[in-house]
Design an enzyme around this catalytic site. Structure first.
Site, PDB file in Angstrom:
ATOM      1  N   SER A 252      36.353  40.794  45.328  1.00  0.00           N
ATOM      2  CA  SER A 252      37.666  41.020  44.748  1.00  0.00           C
ATOM      3  C   SER A 252      37.922  39.987  43.673  1.00  0.00           C
ATOM      4  O   SER A 252      37.448  38.856  43.767  1.00  0.00           O
ATOM      5  CB  SER A 252      38.733  40.868  45.831  1.00  0.00           C
ATOM      6  N   LYS A 253      38.697  40.410  42.668  1.00  0.00           N
ATOM      7  CA  LYS A 253      38.846  39.487  41.551  1.00  0.00           C
ATOM      8  C   LYS A 253      39.705  38.288  41.909  1.00  0.00           C
ATOM      9  O   LYS A 253      39.730  37.316  41.189  1.00  0.00           O
ATOM     10  CB  LYS A 253      39.352  40.214  40.302  1.00  0.00           C
ATOM     11  N   ARG A 254      40.388  38.354  43.039  1.00  0.00           N
ATOM     12  CA  ARG A 254      41.166  37.206  43.458  1.00  0.00           C
ATOM     13  C   ARG A 254      40.240  36.044  43.855  1.00  0.00           C
ATOM     14  O   ARG A 254      40.593  34.891  43.706  1.00  0.00           O
ATOM     15  CB  ARG A 254      42.052  37.592  44.653  1.00  0.00           C
ATOM     16  N   ASN A 256      36.703  36.082  43.045  1.00  0.00           N
ATOM     17  CA  ASN A 256      35.500  36.044  42.221  1.00  0.00           C
ATOM     18  C   ASN A 256      35.792  36.820  40.958  1.00  0.00           C
ATOM     19  O   ASN A 256      36.352  37.905  41.056  1.00  0.00           O
ATOM     20  CB  ASN A 256      34.402  36.846  42.934  1.00  0.00           C
TER      21      ASN A 256
END
Ligand code: GLU
Length: 493
Positions: A252-254, A256
């Site tokens: 998840s962009k949170r 990575n």
């Protein structure tokens, strides 16, 4: 039979590393079978799909060195390869399902569906359409159609028994039909949903093997049923393991950066990133870590994919990238790569209009502009704290700014400015103190050019990554606190 595989990205955001990973394995499998690999754009979600996103996805995949035999950019005999150009085809197929009784028109209003959903949640029942319109008589349907009542087309799904199918990697999978909703196939605007368009296209494009992420396993029963309704052969299904964060949660962009554009701007080599993606759940027969795409293609065997969730670890990627830089590039080549990447005239020309005002000597360009060609900045928590806000408010400013910027669709100075100004106003903080920590997070110094211009020059991915990095530097936000902040943020908006 010719083996044909495909990647079918939806152009609704940044090019995701997961898309490249699935594309790589599709391409490698097709190659291993002497087959063909194509790219199809699934842009049936008109509200979220953009041509910019489509272009970014194609460019990013090409940058990595992935090539497809057919696609929207290079054509082919089974086109068009963009679903928005195939609406008529889907309508004909939906009509066919209506005629054979495998689908029905549903006139339920969104109010009714919302109430139904709320009731089902309250009763702790499975949420899904209750089939009310399934039993409408032909006359009633005809009358309501004649009146021009808005409706969707839904597929019939057995309510009992199980769907059992074979997955190339996972073996037999069984899913209860009762869990499968009476899926909408055509929306009220006449556009197909993913499920109808995907099945129709995979058939018409003669896809023999559907290789995709494991998040689609639960959709497979609907797809298999559609193949049966149409009387078509079902392709072989293969669901690849999802990429994971280091803590094993879904990538998840949170936690990575997930956009290929971020890795490009960070200065990862496309060969190294592709090499790393090739190691996601797969290994060379001799277990060597560094290999080229042709080397992978030469020995690829899909049965070597292991299902334990592959971890996308940026530190490992960096280590591999370093090996590529040291071992695979001559100094001459490295100089070329650096120029191609960012040490070039284009970077200077974009920055000079801002930098010029602050320059006395040419050498001033280095301290002024080094943040533009850096990755994460060497800043300390004290630098952020010195910007003048109380610690709690500092975290809020960074986090709220990040959330606001995550929703900016067209990344340009005005949109960045308006977004940040909205948050500052809503928080009742003057713009100057609000922006002060952002200067440090984004450019490393309060003496830099306007932070909106900096963000515009850096691009969305790097800007967001630096904000996330700043939040982490301050100790991050725990789950509980994040929830609280999320609530407060929603109330602001
Ligand atoms: N458009 C879908 C996606 O964005 C494709 C899924 C599939 O491969 O069937 O992932």
């Amino acid at each position: 039979m010719t083996v044909r595989t495909r990647i079918a990205p939806s152009p609704t955001g940044d090019p995701h590393v997961g898309t490249a990973y699935v594309a790589l394995f599709n391409m490698a499998f097709a190659h291993s079978q002497g087959g063909e690999f194509l790219l199809r754009i699934e842009d049936t979600d008109q509200a979220r799909s953009t041509p910019e996103s489509e272009k970014a996805i194609l460019d990013a995949l090409h940058w990595l060195g992935l090539e497809w035999d057919e696609g929207p950019d290079n054509g082919g005999s089974k086109g068009p390869y963009r679903q928005s150009e195939r609406s008529d085809i889907y309508r004909v197929h939906a009509d066919q399902l209506l005629d054979t009784g495998h689908a029905f028109r549903c006139f339920c209003s969104s109010d009714r569906l919302d109430a139904l959903r709320a009731q089902q949640m309250e009763d702790k029942q499975q949420v899904g359409y209750d089939g009310q319109c399934m039993h409408l008589g032909q006359d009633e349907v005809a009358t309501r159609l004649a009146k021009g009542e808005s409706h969707v087309v839904r597929m019939q799904v057995p309510r009992e028994g199980q769907c059992t199918f074979n997955d190339m990697l996972r073996g037999e999978i069984s899913i209860d039909w009762a869990q499968i909703d009476l899926q909408i196939l055509l929306k009220a605007d006449g556009m197909p949903t993913y499920h109808l368009a995907n099945v129709v296209d995979d058939h018409l494009m003669e896809i023999s093997h559907v290789i995709r992420g494991e998040e689609w396993i639960n959709s497979a029963p609907k797809h298999i049923l559609l193949y049966q309704y149409f009387g078509w052969d079902t392709p072989v299904f293969c669901h690849l393991p999802l990429l994971r964060n280091v803590d094993k949660s879904k990538l998840s962009k949170r936690k990575n950066p997930t956009s290929i554009l971020f890795y490009q701007r960070m200065g990862y080599l496309p060969e190294a990133l592709l090499n790393y993606l090739g190691r996601m759940g797969w290994s060379m027969p001799d277990e060597r870590e560094k290999f080229t795409l042709p080397e992978m293609l030469e020995v690829f065997d899909i049965q070597r994919v292991s299902l334990g969730g592959p971890v996308f670890d940026v530190e490992k990627l960096s280590w591999l990238n370093g090996m590529w830089i040291r071992e695979e590039l001559t100094d001459e080549q490295l100089a070329g790569r650096l120029q191609e990447w960012a040490l070039n005239r284009d970077t200077l020309m974009a920055f000079l209009p801002f930098a010029k005002q602050r320059m006395e000597t040419l050498s001033d360009i280095a301290p002024l502009g080094s943040y533009l060609v850096s990755g994460m900045l060497p800043i300390a928590p004290e630098d952020l704290k010195s910007a003048g806000l109380e610690e709690d408010q500092l975290l809020e400013v960074l986090q709220y700014a990040l959330w606001r910027l995550e929703s900016v669709q067209q990344w340009n100075r005005d949109n960045i400015f308006n977004g940040l100004k909205n948050v500052a106003d809503a928080m009742d903080i003057k713009l100057k103190p609000f922006l002060a920590p952002l200067f440090i997070a984004i450019a490393g110094s309060s003496a830099s050019i306007s932070v909106m211009d900096s963000m515009n020059l850096l691009g969305a991915d790097m800007s967001r990554a630096r904000l996330r990095h700043a939040i982490e530097l301050l100790g991050g936000v725990g789950k509980k606190k994040l929830k609280k902040m999320e609530k407060a943020y929603q109330q602001l908006a």
